[in-house]
Enzyme design. Structure first.
Site, PDB file in Angstrom:
ATOM      1  N   CYS A 109     -30.617   0.873  25.138  1.00  0.00           N
ATOM      2  CA  CYS A 109     -31.940   0.969  25.758  1.00  0.00           C
ATOM      3  C   CYS A 109     -31.992   2.208  26.657  1.00  0.00           C
ATOM      4  CB  CYS A 109     -32.214  -0.283  26.583  1.00  0.00           C
ATOM      5  SG  CYS A 109     -31.196  -0.395  28.087  1.00  0.00           S
ATOM      6  N   ASN A 149     -23.529  -8.441  27.319  1.00  0.00           N
ATOM      7  CA  ASN A 149     -24.727  -8.671  28.108  1.00  0.00           C
ATOM      8  C   ASN A 149     -24.533  -9.946  28.924  1.00  0.00           C
ATOM      9  OD1 ASN A 149     -27.462  -9.709  28.703  1.00  0.00           O
ATOM     10  ND2 ASN A 149     -28.124  -7.896  27.590  1.00  0.00           N
ATOM     11  N   HIS A 187     -26.505  -5.281  31.156  1.00  0.00           N
ATOM     12  CA  HIS A 187     -26.515  -5.104  29.703  1.00  0.00           C
ATOM     13  C   HIS A 187     -25.076  -4.938  29.214  1.00  0.00           C
ATOM     14  CE1 HIS A 187     -30.949  -3.779  29.005  1.00  0.00           C
ATOM     15  NE2 HIS A 187     -30.855  -4.868  29.728  1.00  0.00           N
ATOM     16  N   GLU A 233     -23.500  -2.546  27.578  1.00  0.00           N
ATOM     17  CA  GLU A 233     -22.875  -1.264  27.874  1.00  0.00           C
ATOM     18  C   GLU A 233     -22.480  -1.181  29.354  1.00  0.00           C
ATOM     19  OE1 GLU A 233     -25.961  -0.600  24.586  1.00  0.00           O
ATOM     20  OE2 GLU A 233     -25.821  -1.778  26.418  1.00  0.00           O
ATOM     21  N   CYS A 250     -29.315   2.061  29.595  1.00  0.00           N
ATOM     22  CA  CYS A 250     -27.947   2.321  29.154  1.00  0.00           C
ATOM     23  C   CYS A 250     -27.802   3.751  28.659  1.00  0.00           C
ATOM     24  CB  CYS A 250     -27.540   1.297  28.101  1.00  0.00           C
ATOM     25  SG  CYS A 250     -27.473  -0.386  28.778  1.00  0.00           S
ATOM     26  N   ASP A 297     -35.302  -9.196  28.200  1.00  0.00           N
ATOM     27  CA  ASP A 297     -34.171  -8.269  28.224  1.00  0.00           C
ATOM     28  C   ASP A 297     -34.611  -6.829  28.037  1.00  0.00           C
ATOM     29  OD1 ASP A 297     -31.188  -8.147  28.384  1.00  0.00           O
ATOM     30  OD2 ASP A 297     -31.443  -7.168  26.452  1.00  0.00           O
TER      31      ASP A 297
END
Length: 152
Positions: free
Chosen positions: A86, A48, A59, A61, A89, A149
């Site tokens: 999330c 991140n 993020h 990923e 992602c 976030d």
């Protein structure tokens, strides 16, 4: 899957994701790391970078996929991540047809497992205590940054 083939927190790809999360934490960022692997070999890892780069979609990923660069196909890859993905992602995982996601933990954030599974993505949760402890500590010490976030 043969039980002996099941991923563990000792897999090199998961360890790459965990080390990436630690790197982000050391940089003052959000401690979430990810790694993309093919055939057990790490293609790339990332973490991140929202805080470090002022980038709202950086993020873990996304960072790992960006580091991997263009791939002809993702259908033979596994994405390892320290925290449940999330919605953003998850959408990227679905978009690129990544068939398998190995997650360090989902206790501190439950992510979008239902959506992933509904689209045929295999989700494996390791429930790695290191990841749980890292995120709990971060969330307790940085509640406003964590809320930002996850868009809370």
């Amino acid at each position: 899957m043969n039980p002996s083939d099941a991923p563990t927190s000792h897999d090199p790809a998961f360890e790459a994701a965990y080390q990436a999360a630690q790197k982000s934490l050391g940089e003052g960022g959000i401690p979430i790391g990810a790694a993309l692997a093919r055939g057990g070999v790490v293609i790339a890892s990332g973490h991140n970078e929202r805080v470090q780069n002022g980038d709202p979609i950086a993020h873990g990923e996304m960072s790992a996929l960006r580091a991997a660069g263009r791939q002809k196909s993702y259908r033979d890859t596994t994405l390892y991540t320290t925290l449940a993905p999330c919605a953003m992602c998850t959408g990227t995982i679905i978009q690129f047809k990544i068939p398998r996601v190995v997650v360090g933990e989902a206790r501190t954030f439950d992510g979008e497992f239902e959506l992933l599974r509904s689209r045929g993505v295999e989700v494996v949760v390791l429930d790695d205590q290191r990841c749980v402890d890292m995120m709990r500590t971060f969330q307790e010490e940085n509640p406003e940054l964590w809320a930002e976030d996850i868009a809370e």
